[in-house]
Scaffold this motif. Sequence first.
Motif, PDB file in Angstrom:
ATOM      1  N   ALA A 167       5.331  -4.843   0.784  1.00 61.85           N
ATOM      2  CA  ALA A 167       5.199  -4.793  -0.675  1.00 61.85           C
ATOM      3  C   ALA A 167       4.264  -5.887  -1.185  1.00 61.85           C
ATOM      4  O   ALA A 167       3.451  -5.653  -2.081  1.00 61.85           O
ATOM      5  CB  ALA A 167       6.572  -4.929  -1.327  1.00 61.85           C
ATOM      6  N   ILE A 168       4.349  -7.075  -0.604  1.00 58.64           N
ATOM      7  CA  ILE A 168       3.456  -8.164  -1.020  1.00 58.64           C
ATOM      8  C   ILE A 168       2.016  -7.831  -0.667  1.00 58.64           C
ATOM      9  O   ILE A 168       1.106  -8.023  -1.479  1.00 58.64           O
ATOM     10  CB  ILE A 168       3.898  -9.498  -0.380  1.00 58.64           C
ATOM     11  N   HIS A 169       1.797  -7.301   0.525  1.00 58.46           N
ATOM     12  CA  HIS A 169       0.433  -6.946   0.929  1.00 58.46           C
ATOM     13  C   HIS A 169      -0.123  -5.796   0.095  1.00 58.46           C
ATOM     14  O   HIS A 169      -1.323  -5.780  -0.210  1.00 58.46           O
ATOM     15  CB  HIS A 169       0.383  -6.614   2.417  1.00 58.46           C
ATOM     16  N   SER A 170       0.732  -4.859  -0.292  1.00 60.25           N
ATOM     17  CA  SER A 170       0.237  -3.796  -1.168  1.00 60.25           C
ATOM     18  C   SER A 170      -0.076  -4.339  -2.556  1.00 60.25           C
ATOM     19  O   SER A 170      -0.981  -3.847  -3.236  1.00 60.25           O
ATOM     20  CB  SER A 170       1.230  -2.643  -1.232  1.00 60.25           C
ATOM     21  N   GLY A 171       0.650  -5.370  -2.993  1.00 60.26           N
ATOM     22  CA  GLY A 171       0.316  -6.027  -4.260  1.00 60.26           C
ATOM     23  C   GLY A 171      -1.033  -6.726  -4.189  1.00 60.26           C
ATOM     24  O   GLY A 171      -1.802  -6.718  -5.151  1.00 60.26           O
ATOM     25  N   ILE A 172      -1.327  -7.326  -3.032  1.00 60.39           N
ATOM     26  CA  ILE A 172      -2.637  -7.962  -2.840  1.00 60.39           C
ATOM     27  C   ILE A 172      -3.737  -6.918  -2.877  1.00 60.39           C
ATOM     28  O   ILE A 172      -4.781  -7.105  -3.512  1.00 60.39           O
ATOM     29  CB  ILE A 172      -2.660  -8.766  -1.523  1.00 60.39           C
ATOM     30  N   MET A 208       1.329   2.076  -2.154  1.00 65.12           N
ATOM     31  CA  MET A 208       2.228   2.240  -3.275  1.00 65.12           C
ATOM     32  C   MET A 208       1.420   2.698  -4.479  1.00 65.12           C
ATOM     33  O   MET A 208       0.241   2.442  -4.571  1.00 65.12           O
ATOM     34  CB  MET A 208       2.939   0.942  -3.606  1.00 65.12           C
ATOM     35  N   ALA A 209       2.113   3.319  -5.396  1.00 71.15           N
ATOM     36  CA  ALA A 209       1.445   3.781  -6.604  1.00 71.15           C
ATOM     37  C   ALA A 209       1.039   2.578  -7.448  1.00 71.15           C
ATOM     38  O   ALA A 209       1.550   1.482  -7.290  1.00 71.15           O
ATOM     39  CB  ALA A 209       2.386   4.685  -7.396  1.00 71.15           C
ATOM     40  N   SER A 210       0.100   2.808  -8.331  1.00 72.72           N
ATOM     41  CA  SER A 210      -0.418   1.724  -9.150  1.00 72.72           C
ATOM     42  C   SER A 210       0.702   1.095  -9.977  1.00 72.72           C
ATOM     43  O   SER A 210       1.398   1.770 -10.717  1.00 72.72           O
ATOM     44  CB  SER A 210      -1.506   2.258 -10.069  1.00 72.72           C
ATOM     45  N   GLY A 211       0.882  -0.203  -9.833  1.00 72.22           N
ATOM     46  CA  GLY A 211       1.898  -0.919 -10.590  1.00 72.22           C
ATOM     47  C   GLY A 211       3.279  -0.911  -9.966  1.00 72.22           C
ATOM     48  O   GLY A 211       4.187  -1.543 -10.481  1.00 72.22           O
ATOM     49  N   ALA A 212       3.482  -0.198  -8.864  1.00 75.52           N
ATOM     50  CA  ALA A 212       4.811  -0.117  -8.253  1.00 75.52           C
ATOM     51  C   ALA A 212       5.087  -1.257  -7.292  1.00 75.52           C
ATOM     52  O   ALA A 212       6.224  -1.460  -6.893  1.00 75.52           O
ATOM     53  CB  ALA A 212       4.967   1.214  -7.527  1.00 75.52           C
ATOM     54  N   ALA A 213       4.068  -2.014  -6.928  1.00 73.54           N
ATOM     55  CA  ALA A 213       4.264  -3.083  -5.953  1.00 73.54           C
ATOM     56  C   ALA A 213       5.053  -4.246  -6.537  1.00 73.54           C
ATOM     57  O   ALA A 213       5.865  -4.852  -5.831  1.00 73.54           O
ATOM     58  CB  ALA A 213       2.913  -3.567  -5.435  1.00 73.54           C
ATOM     59  N   LYS A 214       4.865  -4.556  -7.790  1.00 68.04           N
ATOM     60  CA  LYS A 214       5.535  -5.721  -8.386  1.00 68.04           C
ATOM     61  C   LYS A 214       7.051  -5.543  -8.453  1.00 68.04           C
ATOM     62  O   LYS A 214       7.783  -6.415  -7.994  1.00 68.04           O
ATOM     63  CB  LYS A 214       4.951  -6.007  -9.765  1.00 68.04           C
ATOM     64  N   PRO A 215       7.580  -4.425  -8.980  1.00 73.35           N
ATOM     65  CA  PRO A 215       9.045  -4.280  -8.989  1.00 73.35           C
ATOM     66  C   PRO A 215       9.646  -4.189  -7.581  1.00 73.35           C
ATOM     67  O   PRO A 215      10.726  -4.732  -7.335  1.00 73.35           O
ATOM     68  CB  PRO A 215       9.293  -2.989  -9.755  1.00 73.35           C
ATOM     69  N   ALA A 216       8.940  -3.541  -6.669  1.00 73.38           N
ATOM     70  CA  ALA A 216       9.436  -3.439  -5.296  1.00 73.38           C
ATOM     71  C   ALA A 216       9.474  -4.813  -4.636  1.00 73.38           C
ATOM     72  O   ALA A 216      10.432  -5.140  -3.921  1.00 73.38           O
ATOM     73  CB  ALA A 216       8.564  -2.485  -4.490  1.00 73.38           C
ATOM     74  N   GLU A 263      -3.592  -4.038  -4.386  1.00 72.33           N
ATOM     75  CA  GLU A 263      -3.651  -3.542  -5.757  1.00 72.33           C
ATOM     76  C   GLU A 263      -4.461  -4.487  -6.644  1.00 72.33           C
ATOM     77  O   GLU A 263      -5.282  -4.045  -7.457  1.00 72.33           O
ATOM     78  CB  GLU A 263      -2.223  -3.403  -6.288  1.00 72.33           C
ATOM     79  N   LEU A 264      -4.248  -5.786  -6.473  1.00 67.83           N
ATOM     80  CA  LEU A 264      -5.007  -6.756  -7.254  1.00 67.83           C
ATOM     81  C   LEU A 264      -6.487  -6.763  -6.879  1.00 67.83           C
ATOM     82  O   LEU A 264      -7.350  -6.892  -7.753  1.00 67.83           O
ATOM     83  CB  LEU A 264      -4.440  -8.160  -7.072  1.00 67.83           C
ATOM     84  N   SER A 265      -6.788  -6.626  -5.593  1.00 64.39           N
ATOM     85  CA  SER A 265      -8.187  -6.617  -5.185  1.00 64.39           C
ATOM     86  C   SER A 265      -8.891  -5.352  -5.651  1.00 64.39           C
ATOM     87  O   SER A 265     -10.084  -5.377  -5.932  1.00 64.39           O
ATOM     88  CB  SER A 265      -8.299  -6.780  -3.668  1.00 64.39           C
ATOM     89  N   ARG A 266      -8.160  -4.267  -5.744  1.00 65.32           N
ATOM     90  CA  ARG A 266      -8.752  -3.015  -6.225  1.00 65.32           C
ATOM     91  C   ARG A 266      -9.109  -3.100  -7.703  1.00 65.32           C
ATOM     92  O   ARG A 266     -10.076  -2.528  -8.156  1.00 65.32           O
ATOM     93  CB  ARG A 266      -7.757  -1.869  -6.004  1.00 65.32           C
ATOM     94  N   TYR A 267      -8.314  -3.873  -8.463  1.00 70.63           N
ATOM     95  CA  TYR A 267      -8.553  -3.989  -9.903  1.00 70.63           C
ATOM     96  C   TYR A 267      -9.275  -5.264 -10.278  1.00 70.63           C
ATOM     97  O   TYR A 267      -9.167  -5.751 -11.401  1.00 70.63           O
ATOM     98  CB  TYR A 267      -7.242  -3.882 -10.670  1.00 70.63           C
ATOM     99  N   GLY A 268      -9.932  -5.927  -9.345  1.00 68.84           N
ATOM    100  CA  GLY A 268     -10.777  -7.056  -9.680  1.00 68.84           C
ATOM    101  C   GLY A 268     -10.182  -8.421  -9.413  1.00 68.84           C
ATOM    102  O   GLY A 268     -10.778  -9.414  -9.773  1.00 68.84           O
ATOM    103  N   GLY A 269      -9.008  -8.512  -8.778  1.00 72.77           N
ATOM    104  CA  GLY A 269      -8.463  -9.808  -8.386  1.00 72.77           C
ATOM    105  C   GLY A 269      -7.759 -10.561  -9.484  1.00 72.77           C
ATOM    106  O   GLY A 269      -7.242 -11.638  -9.244  1.00 72.77           O
ATOM    107  N   GLY A 270      -7.694 -10.047 -10.678  1.00 74.99           N
ATOM    108  CA  GLY A 270      -7.005 -10.749 -11.754  1.00 74.99           C
ATOM    109  C   GLY A 270      -5.586 -10.267 -11.881  1.00 74.99           C
ATOM    110  O   GLY A 270      -5.005  -9.706 -10.975  1.00 74.99           O
ATOM    111  N   ARG A 271      -5.047 -10.476 -13.039  1.00 71.72           N
ATOM    112  CA  ARG A 271      -3.680 -10.025 -13.320  1.00 71.72           C
ATOM    113  C   ARG A 271      -3.685  -8.538 -13.587  1.00 71.72           C
ATOM    114  O   ARG A 271      -4.591  -7.986 -14.154  1.00 71.72           O
ATOM    115  CB  ARG A 271      -3.121 -10.752 -14.532  1.00 71.72           C
ATOM    116  N   VAL A 272      -2.588  -7.899 -13.171  1.00 73.21           N
ATOM    117  CA  VAL A 272      -2.434  -6.457 -13.438  1.00 73.21           C
ATOM    118  C   VAL A 272      -1.469  -6.282 -14.564  1.00 73.21           C
ATOM    119  O   VAL A 272      -0.485  -6.907 -14.682  1.00 73.21           O
ATOM    120  CB  VAL A 272      -1.912  -5.720 -12.171  1.00 73.21           C
TER     121      VAL A 272
END
Length: 167
Positions: free
Chosen positions: A151-156, A1-9, A158-167
């Motif tokens: 979608a949940i796994h893509s959110g995981i 998913m695109a960056s930031g698109a996992a949360k709304p999905a 996405e978070l690991s790609r950006y350092g594991g914190g909040r996006v």
Amino acid sequence: MASGAAKPATFFLLFVNLVLYLIIIIIASWAVNHGIEETHGQASVLSIPARIFPIYYPFGNMATGYVVILSLLAGVVGFTTSAAGLSNAAQWDSSNLYTASIFSIITWSFTLLAMGFACKEIDIGWGGSALRALEVLLIIVSGTQLFSMIAIHSGIEELSRYGGGRV
């Protein structure tokens, strides 16, 4: 998913699953109640193998009892884990998303079990309209639960790609 698109999905799919599982609970509860009310009068004239199952369903076929009970179980587990998944996804950090991921895998396994028996009931023969709706909803919710897991796994990821914190 695109960056930031996992949360709304994820939120959308978890909410859709929450509503679908609620409808499954309502239909399966009606079927159990109807079966319990009709058991005494209908099952007393049946032969021994049919009287063994404690609830006799005067509608559907021999797979109906398994479909109804397993769909009620999948509905309760799915509704509960979808509500908890919404709460975990609202936090949107890695530990809560891992918990939501485990919830979604457990729910999907129960849903696939109920869907398998629903497909067997469709294969055996015709049931009533309420059973047909239950079977269709089980098939639909197994797909939406799969997309929710993705979608949940893509959110995981996405978070690991950006350092594991909040996006």
